[in-house]
Write a protein that holds these residues in place. Structure first.
Motif, PDB file in Angstrom:
ATOM      1  N   ALA A 184     -39.547  39.074  44.026  1.00 46.55           N
ATOM      2  CA  ALA A 184     -38.546  39.800  43.254  1.00 46.55           C
ATOM      3  C   ALA A 184     -37.410  38.928  42.768  1.00 46.55           C
ATOM      4  O   ALA A 184     -36.657  39.327  41.886  1.00 46.55           O
ATOM      5  N   THR A 185     -37.263  37.741  43.350  1.00 49.79           N
ATOM      6  CA  THR A 185     -36.108  36.926  42.992  1.00 49.79           C
ATOM      7  C   THR A 185     -36.318  36.108  41.733  1.00 49.79           C
ATOM      8  O   THR A 185     -35.364  35.622  41.145  1.00 49.79           O
ATOM      9  N   VAL A 186     -37.559  35.925  41.290  1.00 50.27           N
ATOM     10  CA  VAL A 186     -37.816  35.088  40.120  1.00 50.27           C
ATOM     11  C   VAL A 186     -37.147  35.688  38.898  1.00 50.27           C
ATOM     12  O   VAL A 186     -37.253  36.869  38.619  1.00 50.27           O
ATOM     13  N   GLY A 187     -36.460  34.851  38.135  1.00 50.48           N
ATOM     14  CA  GLY A 187     -35.801  35.285  36.918  1.00 50.48           C
ATOM     15  C   GLY A 187     -34.388  35.780  37.135  1.00 50.48           C
ATOM     16  O   GLY A 187     -33.670  36.037  36.168  1.00 50.48           O
ATOM     17  N   LEU A 188     -33.936  35.904  38.381  1.00 47.43           N
ATOM     18  CA  LEU A 188     -32.595  36.398  38.654  1.00 47.43           C
ATOM     19  C   LEU A 188     -31.571  35.282  38.747  1.00 47.43           C
ATOM     20  O   LEU A 188     -30.385  35.513  38.575  1.00 47.43           O
ATOM     21  N   ALA A 189     -32.031  34.063  39.042  1.00 46.09           N
ATOM     22  CA  ALA A 189     -31.086  32.954  39.160  1.00 46.09           C
ATOM     23  C   ALA A 189     -30.591  32.552  37.784  1.00 46.09           C
ATOM     24  O   ALA A 189     -31.280  32.685  36.787  1.00 46.09           O
ATOM     25  N   SER A 190     -29.374  32.061  37.743  1.00 48.43           N
ATOM     26  CA  SER A 190     -28.772  31.669  36.475  1.00 48.43           C
ATOM     27  C   SER A 190     -29.028  30.198  36.202  1.00 48.43           C
ATOM     28  O   SER A 190     -28.993  29.371  37.106  1.00 48.43           O
ATOM     29  N   ALA A 191     -29.265  29.871  34.940  1.00 50.44           N
ATOM     30  CA  ALA A 191     -29.399  28.474  34.546  1.00 50.44           C
ATOM     31  C   ALA A 191     -28.028  27.821  34.557  1.00 50.44           C
ATOM     32  O   ALA A 191     -27.005  28.489  34.461  1.00 50.44           O
ATOM     33  N   PRO A 192     -27.956  26.507  34.690  1.00 49.11           N
ATOM     34  CA  PRO A 192     -26.679  25.806  34.736  1.00 49.11           C
ATOM     35  C   PRO A 192     -25.882  26.004  33.457  1.00 49.11           C
ATOM     36  O   PRO A 192     -26.429  26.246  32.385  1.00 49.11           O
ATOM     37  N   ALA A 193     -24.562  25.867  33.579  1.00 43.74           N
ATOM     38  CA  ALA A 193     -23.687  26.033  32.429  1.00 43.74           C
ATOM     39  C   ALA A 193     -23.955  24.992  31.362  1.00 43.74           C
ATOM     40  O   ALA A 193     -23.603  25.174  30.197  1.00 43.74           O
ATOM     41  N   SER A 194     -24.589  23.881  31.745  1.00 41.11           N
ATOM     42  CA  SER A 194     -24.847  22.806  30.793  1.00 41.11           C
ATOM     43  C   SER A 194     -25.995  23.122  29.848  1.00 41.11           C
ATOM     44  O   SER A 194     -26.299  22.342  28.973  1.00 41.11           O
ATOM     45  N   ALA A 195     -26.636  24.282  30.036  1.00 41.49           N
ATOM     46  CA  ALA A 195     -27.761  24.649  29.177  1.00 41.49           C
ATOM     47  C   ALA A 195     -27.234  25.082  27.818  1.00 41.49           C
ATOM     48  O   ALA A 195     -27.158  26.261  27.499  1.00 41.49           O
ATOM     49  N   ALA A 196     -26.894  24.122  26.984  1.00 43.27           N
ATOM     50  CA  ALA A 196     -26.235  24.429  25.718  1.00 43.27           C
ATOM     51  C   ALA A 196     -27.204  24.928  24.665  1.00 43.27           C
ATOM     52  O   ALA A 196     -26.804  25.624  23.750  1.00 43.27           O
ATOM     53  N   VAL A 197     -28.463  24.546  24.772  1.00 43.76           N
ATOM     54  CA  VAL A 197     -29.419  24.866  23.713  1.00 43.76           C
ATOM     55  C   VAL A 197     -30.431  25.916  24.151  1.00 43.76           C
ATOM     56  O   VAL A 197     -30.688  26.876  23.421  1.00 43.76           O
ATOM     57  N   TRP A 198     -31.026  25.754  25.335  1.00 43.84           N
ATOM     58  CA  TRP A 198     -32.106  26.650  25.757  1.00 43.84           C
ATOM     59  C   TRP A 198     -32.171  26.683  27.272  1.00 43.84           C
ATOM     60  O   TRP A 198     -31.875  25.700  27.957  1.00 43.84           O
ATOM     61  N   SER A 199     -32.558  27.833  27.808  1.00 49.37           N
ATOM     62  CA  SER A 199     -32.824  27.955  29.242  1.00 49.37           C
ATOM     63  C   SER A 199     -33.817  29.081  29.458  1.00 49.37           C
ATOM     64  O   SER A 199     -33.961  29.985  28.627  1.00 49.37           O
ATOM     65  N   SER A 200     -34.529  29.010  30.569  1.00 51.15           N
ATOM     66  CA  SER A 200     -35.487  30.056  30.903  1.00 51.15           C
ATOM     67  C   SER A 200     -35.733  30.071  32.400  1.00 51.15           C
ATOM     68  O   SER A 200     -35.826  29.017  33.032  1.00 51.15           O
ATOM     69  N   CYS A 201     -35.825  31.269  32.949  1.00 49.14           N
ATOM     70  CA  CYS A 201     -36.235  31.461  34.337  1.00 49.14           C
ATOM     71  C   CYS A 201     -37.622  32.095  34.416  1.00 49.14           C
ATOM     72  O   CYS A 201     -38.074  32.474  35.496  1.00 49.14           O
ATOM     73  N   ASP A 202     -38.291  32.227  33.268  1.00 50.16           N
ATOM     74  CA  ASP A 202     -39.639  32.790  33.236  1.00 50.16           C
ATOM     75  C   ASP A 202     -40.639  31.810  33.830  1.00 50.16           C
ATOM     76  O   ASP A 202     -40.502  30.593  33.682  1.00 50.16           O
ATOM     77  N   GLN A 203     -41.662  32.348  34.439  1.00 49.63           N
ATOM     78  CA  GLN A 203     -42.676  31.522  35.092  1.00 49.63           C
ATOM     79  C   GLN A 203     -43.266  30.481  34.152  1.00 49.63           C
ATOM     80  O   GLN A 203     -43.401  29.307  34.504  1.00 49.63           O
ATOM     81  N   TRP A 204     -43.628  30.892  32.948  1.00 54.17           N
ATOM     82  CA  TRP A 204     -44.230  29.987  31.972  1.00 54.17           C
ATOM     83  C   TRP A 204     -43.288  29.721  30.791  1.00 54.17           C
ATOM     84  O   TRP A 204     -43.739  29.378  29.702  1.00 54.17           O
ATOM     85  N   GLY A 205     -41.990  29.874  30.986  1.00 50.66           N
ATOM     86  CA  GLY A 205     -41.022  29.678  29.914  1.00 50.66           C
ATOM     87  C   GLY A 205     -41.154  28.306  29.275  1.00 50.66           C
ATOM     88  O   GLY A 205     -41.263  27.298  29.972  1.00 50.66           O
ATOM     89  N   ASN A 206     -41.163  28.259  27.933  1.00 51.87           N
ATOM     90  CA  ASN A 206     -41.334  26.981  27.246  1.00 51.87           C
ATOM     91  C   ASN A 206     -40.706  27.032  25.871  1.00 51.87           C
ATOM     92  O   ASN A 206     -40.530  28.093  25.280  1.00 51.87           O
ATOM     93  N   THR A 207     -40.374  25.855  25.346  1.00 55.34           N
ATOM     94  CA  THR A 207     -39.845  25.724  23.996  1.00 55.34           C
ATOM     95  C   THR A 207     -40.101  24.307  23.516  1.00 55.34           C
ATOM     96  O   THR A 207     -40.477  23.435  24.306  1.00 55.34           O
ATOM     97  N   VAL A 208     -39.882  24.061  22.232  1.00 58.42           N
ATOM     98  CA  VAL A 208     -40.027  22.729  21.649  1.00 58.42           C
ATOM     99  C   VAL A 208     -38.680  22.280  21.109  1.00 58.42           C
ATOM    100  O   VAL A 208     -38.051  22.998  20.319  1.00 58.42           O
ATOM    101  N   LEU A 209     -38.232  21.103  21.551  1.00 57.24           N
ATOM    102  CA  LEU A 209     -36.969  20.527  21.103  1.00 57.24           C
ATOM    103  C   LEU A 209     -37.168  19.053  20.806  1.00 57.24           C
ATOM    104  O   LEU A 209     -37.668  18.310  21.649  1.00 57.24           O
ATOM    105  N   ASN A 210     -36.815  18.638  19.606  1.00 57.08           N
ATOM    106  CA  ASN A 210     -36.845  17.213  19.231  1.00 57.08           C
ATOM    107  C   ASN A 210     -38.206  16.564  19.455  1.00 57.08           C
ATOM    108  O   ASN A 210     -38.297  15.391  19.816  1.00 57.08           O
ATOM    109  N   GLY A 211     -39.277  17.326  19.261  1.00 56.30           N
ATOM    110  CA  GLY A 211     -40.612  16.781  19.419  1.00 56.30           C
ATOM    111  C   GLY A 211     -41.146  16.789  20.840  1.00 56.30           C
ATOM    112  O   GLY A 211     -42.255  16.287  21.084  1.00 56.30           O
ATOM    113  N   TYR A 212     -40.395  17.354  21.777  1.00 56.99           N
ATOM    114  CA  TYR A 212     -40.839  17.471  23.169  1.00 56.99           C
ATOM    115  C   TYR A 212     -40.986  18.957  23.518  1.00 56.99           C
ATOM    116  O   TYR A 212     -40.141  19.775  23.144  1.00 56.99           O
ATOM    117  N   THR A 213     -42.047  19.289  24.254  1.00 54.72           N
ATOM    118  CA  THR A 213     -42.226  20.650  24.749  1.00 54.72           C
ATOM    119  C   THR A 213     -41.667  20.742  26.159  1.00 54.72           C
ATOM    120  O   THR A 213     -42.097  20.006  27.053  1.00 54.72           O
TER     121      THR A 213
END
Length: 237
Positions: free
Chosen positions: A22-51
């Motif tokens: 039940a705890t997955v997804g409830l924690a907060s990402a660090p304040a330094s996450a200026a562009v993207w953050s995720s607490c999802d199990q398979w959370g993903n994104t593409v930034l600057n040519g890196y996944t």
């Protein structure tokens, strides 16, 4: 020793979702996450040519959140119980898609800040396009973790000395290179390592390198630990 190759990022999107509690997804990402953050199990994104990929795949995992300021500056907060077995491999991936013989250079630089407790390794995970072969480069490790397979001796390649392990996880061959001493930053010349496997040992032929992943293979991080990739570059020619 923790088996270091089951369900890794190259295959995890195909795996069924795990019951993470039940705890997955409830924690907060660090304040330094200026562009993207995720607490999802398979959370993903593409930034600057890196996944970027959260990639929580192991049984009994706890909470984990990944954040990114860019594709080369990112980190993860993880709170996984000390129950043995790998829980996750949050990572950044650069697609290569070139045969070894067509590469003239494949290098990477890294700079990380990692905890002094817990059980994990900081590693590159390099795959061929057919997912028949996996090459892991462990640049640091802490706690009760170890590579799959049997030791094949030591070799000085790519800017460091490594103990080499060879094994198979039932799906693919695995070649693990464990750095002789822990390193928080440096440059790895990857191509000579691949050529050594291909030409000196004959463990594979002229395979096409699909992608180079870099991240943290976490077995335990009880109470919550931070792993920060201050900078990462992967360059192929």
């Amino acid at each position: 020793m923790a088996a270091s190759t089951l369900g890794r990022a190259a295959k995890a999107l195909l795996a069924p979702a795990l019951a993470l509690g039940a705890t997955v997804g409830l924690a907060s990402a660090p304040a330094s996450a200026a562009v993207w953050s995720s607490c999802d199990q398979w959370g993903n994104t593409v930034l600057n040519g890196y996944t970027l990929y959260n990639n929580i795949w192991g049984s009994g995992a706890g909470s984990q959140c990944v954040w990114a300021n860019s594709g080369t500056n990112w980190g993860v907060w993880a709170n996984h119980p000390d129950t043995g077995g790998i829980k996750s491999y949050p990572n950044a991936k650069k697609v290569i898609n070139k045969p070894i013989t067509s590469l003239t250079s494949l290098t990477s630089t890294y700079n990380v800040t990692v905890p002094s407790t817990g059980a994990y390794n900081t590693s590159y995970d390099i795959w061929d396009t057919g997912h028949r072969y996996e090459v892991m480069l462990w640049v640091n490790r802490t706690g009760a973790v170890g590579p799959l397979g049997t030791a094949q001796g030591t070799v000085a390649l790519g800017g460091a000395t490594w103990t080499v392990y060879k094994g198979n996880n039932g799906s693919n061959d695995v070649f693990s290179f464990v750095r002789a001493s822990n390193s928080g930053s440096g440059t790895v010349n990857i191509l000579p390592i691949l050529k050594w496997i291909k030409d000196t040992k004959g463990w594979f032929g002229d395979v096409t390198i699909g992608d180079v992943q870099f991240g943290y293979e976490i077995t335990s991080s009880s109470g919550g630990l931070d792993f920060t990739t201050n900078n990462l570059t992967v360059s192929a020619r």
